[in-house]
Design an enzyme around this catalytic site. Structure first.
Site, PDB file in Angstrom:
ATOM      1  N   PHE A 180     -37.796-133.631 -88.435  1.00 38.43           N
ATOM      2  CA  PHE A 180     -37.462-135.055 -88.394  1.00 38.43           C
ATOM      3  C   PHE A 180     -37.138-135.475 -86.972  1.00 38.43           C
ATOM      4  O   PHE A 180     -36.429-134.763 -86.250  1.00 38.43           O
ATOM      5  CB  PHE A 180     -36.191-135.340 -89.206  1.00 38.43           C
ATOM      6  CG  PHE A 180     -36.271-135.023 -90.665  1.00 38.43           C
ATOM      7  CD1 PHE A 180     -35.970-133.746 -91.128  1.00 38.43           C
ATOM      8  CD2 PHE A 180     -36.594-136.004 -91.583  1.00 38.43           C
ATOM      9  CE1 PHE A 180     -36.011-133.456 -92.488  1.00 38.43           C
ATOM     10  CE2 PHE A 180     -36.638-135.719 -92.941  1.00 38.43           C
ATOM     11  CZ  PHE A 180     -36.347-134.446 -93.398  1.00 38.43           C
ATOM     12  N   ASP A 181     -37.587-136.648 -86.592  1.00 37.99           N
ATOM     13  CA  ASP A 181     -37.059-137.297 -85.396  1.00 37.99           C
ATOM     14  C   ASP A 181     -35.678-137.841 -85.796  1.00 37.99           C
ATOM     15  O   ASP A 181     -35.372-137.967 -86.987  1.00 37.99           O
ATOM     16  CB  ASP A 181     -38.008-138.427 -84.977  1.00 37.99           C
ATOM     17  CG  ASP A 181     -37.448-139.262 -83.842  1.00 37.99           C
ATOM     18  OD1 ASP A 181     -37.680-140.497 -83.846  1.00 37.99           O
ATOM     19  OD2 ASP A 181     -36.766-138.704 -82.956  1.00 37.99           O
ATOM     20  N   GLY A 182     -34.853-138.184 -84.823  1.00 39.97           N
ATOM     21  CA  GLY A 182     -33.507-138.658 -85.131  1.00 39.97           C
ATOM     22  C   GLY A 182     -33.441-140.158 -85.295  1.00 39.97           C
ATOM     23  O   GLY A 182     -33.371-140.687 -86.414  1.00 39.97           O
ATOM     24  N   PHE A 216     -41.788-136.079 -89.141  1.00 38.58           N
ATOM     25  CA  PHE A 216     -41.581-137.528 -89.251  1.00 38.58           C
ATOM     26  C   PHE A 216     -41.107-138.113 -87.926  1.00 38.58           C
ATOM     27  O   PHE A 216     -40.124-137.644 -87.359  1.00 38.58           O
ATOM     28  CB  PHE A 216     -40.501-137.831 -90.300  1.00 38.58           C
ATOM     29  CG  PHE A 216     -40.852-137.406 -91.686  1.00 38.58           C
ATOM     30  CD1 PHE A 216     -40.314-136.233 -92.224  1.00 38.58           C
ATOM     31  CD2 PHE A 216     -41.704-138.166 -92.473  1.00 38.58           C
ATOM     32  CE1 PHE A 216     -40.625-135.844 -93.518  1.00 38.58           C
ATOM     33  CE2 PHE A 216     -42.015-137.776 -93.776  1.00 38.58           C
ATOM     34  CZ  PHE A 216     -41.473-136.607 -94.288  1.00 38.58           C
TER      35      PHE A 216
END
Lengths: 361, 262
Positions: A203-205, A320
């Site tokens: 995941f991106d943050g 993502f």
């Protein structure tokens, strides 16, 4: 973002639902070749995938665009017995099935499993080829909606969907606006050697797990202001982003393995891959996760370095991110990427404000 | 005493080829209270259904002005009390521009006989008892309720589903099953004449309890009787009402795979 599975069924409806449930149980129990019975939507982590993410329908799509719907449907019916090739979400689905197998072995009576639903705009006649293809690969997908052109949003909600994957960014955007975690999938241009024993999700943050509040500051006031701001508000949790609930659902399943002493052998591993730097703006992110009671297995702070090479090492089944240039970079290096069309990042390209709306395929 | 009157405002259909739908006046109009503006009754729960039937006819005639496979609507009164309001029904029909080709006036005792005599393919009513009686004599009956009022008027939606949910309690007789099959294949032929997308007639298949192979089997079975399904939903035990409330079908028919009468 709504909580995972609110259970609001009215009593009379509930008894009808129970009857349907019992009838389904009887059906699956009586099958000659045993197939696992799909769990109740309220207990499961429901992943809805479109036909174009599950299978490679590029050639068929061309027929549709060049020769129209009638020819396209006829073409699909004619080739009904030829299985389609795997699509971008195929490895992800296989990894989900593996997790289910491990969960069933440890908790034979539990319904806390992944439930994979085929959610497609396709005409039902095309559905026969899709079902034949699902059977060809032995995929455990028993539920589907073939809406023949109608919007999937209502059906996504009806199945209490935890994550929706599609190639159509319009539908994905609509889903996110309705509070459903969703992403537009992209095919990697190279093949990566993915794990078949562990589901790996990256995941991106900002604007994915977290809201885009900090990203707004970067875009509008620059990096220095951003660093100051994050340090100042280190102890104030960020607001949640569209995929926070999905991470939460993964965490819940992970804990089931930990409870059985399987932490080292857990078939789910999560990664945070962020452009933030650990020193200046990383603390707030970790503290936010802690305040939510969520764990992430590996947090990688890139301090602005490109994500592609690192993701190539991680080899996630899905990555993502909200920014297309990260998606493109990852895709070029063989990572299966999924774009989350949320937040301020949609109005910018590589740091400059886009004058007109970004065109999707 | 049964009487049949033709509606002079509407072109009569070729009865050898038309699909004849009889709708009761109670289902079509709210005739208990009169409307404020003028002498016409307000539309009842069957109103969207009629509008949808009309749209199908319009599209079929657009494709072929000589088309004879059309819906033919008969407005039927089934009791003496309703017979008193016959002129009200006729003028309301005119007022709303409804494509009702004939008015049939009968009573509780002889309405089933008139259904049979006039070769009615589908009988639409809000009265459970009437539906049961018609079913027993082999006439395909459709029971409407207040939910029917929210069905779409711009598309006729036909839902095919496992036998068990069609009429829990008042199970189909073999003759009404035959009537249902005839109706399905007539609809199938109509569907073939219409466009694939944005059609005014839409077939939906729902599999409530079985898995994907059951649903796939039903798709193929329906295909073999000339019904090309447009939308398919396989629930495999998931709660039915969230999905069904989105589908809003006008007609509910068997999916033809009644191997397991669960």
């Amino acid at each position: 973002m709504s909580e995972i599975k609110p259970n609001e069924a009215v009593p009379a409806e509930k008894s009808g639902d129970e009857r349907d449930w019992a009838a389904a149980k009887a059906f699956f129990d009586n099958l000659k070749t045993k197939v696992p019975r799909p769990p109740k939507p309220q207990n499961a982590v429901t992943i809805a995938v479109s036909s174009r993410t599950l299978f490679d329908l590029v050639a068929e799509r061309k027929v549709f665009e060049e020769e129209g719907l009638e020819t396209y449907v006829a073409h699909q019916v004619e080739h009904e017995h030829e299985p389609l090739k795997p699509g971008a979400a195929f490895p992800f689905v296989k990894a989900l099935m593996n997790v289910n197998a491990r969960l069933r072995a440890l908790y034979p009576d539990s319904e806390e499993l992944f439930d994979i639903v085929l959610m497609t705009n396709n005409h039902a006649q095309v559905g026969v080829r899709l079902i034949n293809s699902i059977n060809h690969y032995g995929l455990t997908i028993e539920r589907f909606c073939m809406t023949g052109g109608k919007s999937p949003i209502g059906y996504l909600k009806a199945y209490l969907t935890n994550l929706y994957l599609s190639r159509d960014s319009k539908k994905v955007t609509e889903a996110i606006e309705e509070g459903i975690a969703a992403a537009t999938m992209f095919r990697p241009t190279a093949d990566a050697g993915l794990s078949d024993t562990q589901l790996r999700v990256a995941f991106d943050g900002d604007a994915v797990l977290f809201s885009d509040e900090s990203e707004i500051i970067v875009k509008q006031h620059g990096l220095d202001t951003f660093f100051e701001h994050e340090k100042k508000f280190e102890n104030k949790p960020l607001a949640q982003g569209p995929l926070k609930c999905f991470l939460e659902a993964l965490g819940k399943l992970q804990r089931k393995f930990y409870a059985k002493n399987e932490r080292l052998n857990c078939p789910i591993r999560t990664f945070l891959v962020t452009a933030r730097s650990a020193a200046s703006s990383g603390a707030r992110v970790l503290k936010t996760l802690r305040s939510w009671g969520l764990e992430i297995d590996e947090a990688l702070f890139l301090a602005g370095a490109p994500k592609g090479p690192l993701l190539q090492k991680i080899k996630p089944h899905i990555f993502f991110d909200d920014q297309m240039f990260h998606i493109e970079g990852a895709q070029e290096m063989g990572t299966i990427s999924a774009h989350v069309p949320y937040g301020i990042g949609q109005k910018y390209h590589k740091g400059t404000l886009i004058k007109e709306p970004e065109k999707k395929e | 005493m049964v009487s049949m009157v033709q509606n002079q405002d509407v072109q009569q259909k070729d009865l050898d080829h038309a699909v004849v739908v009889a709708v009761t006046s109670r289902a079509l109009f709210e005739s208990e209270t009169e409307e404020d503006d003028g002498p016409a009754y307000r539309g009842g729960v069957a109103f969207p259904l009629l509008q949808a039937l009309q749209r199908v006819n319009e599209h079929l005639l657009e494709k072929d002005p000589t088309e004879s496979l059309l819906f033919d609507v008969v407005l039927m009164t089934t009791d003496r009390q309703q017979q008193q309001q016959s002129s009200g029904f006729m003028s309301s029909t005119r007022h709303h521009g409804l494509e009702v080709s004939r008015f049939c006036f009968s009573s509780e005792e002889d309405f089933v006989e008139s259904l049979l005599k006039n070769n009615i393919h589908v009988f639409v009513t809000t009265d459970e008892n009437e539906a049961f009686q018609a079913n027993q004599k082999g006439v395909l009956s459709l029971l409407l309720d207040e939910n029917s009022a929210s069905c779409p008027s711009e598309q006729l939606r036909v839902l095919f589903c496992e036998n068990s949910i069609i009429r829990p309690g008042s199970g189909p007789t073999s003759s009404s099953r035959e009537a249902a099959q005839t109706f399905s294949s007539q609809l199938g032929k109509m569907r073939q004449k219409l466009e694939t997308s944005h059609s005014p007639l839409c077939f939906t298949l729902v599999t409530l309890h079985g898995g994907k192979d059951r649903c796939c089997g039903a798709l193929k079975a329906l295909r073999s009787v000339g019904v090309s399904v447009d939308e398919a939903y396989c629930l495999a035990g998931a709660p039915r009402s969230p999905i069904l409330s989105l589908l809003r079908p006008h007609f509910l028919l068997s999916d033809g795979c009644s191997g397991s009468e669960d």
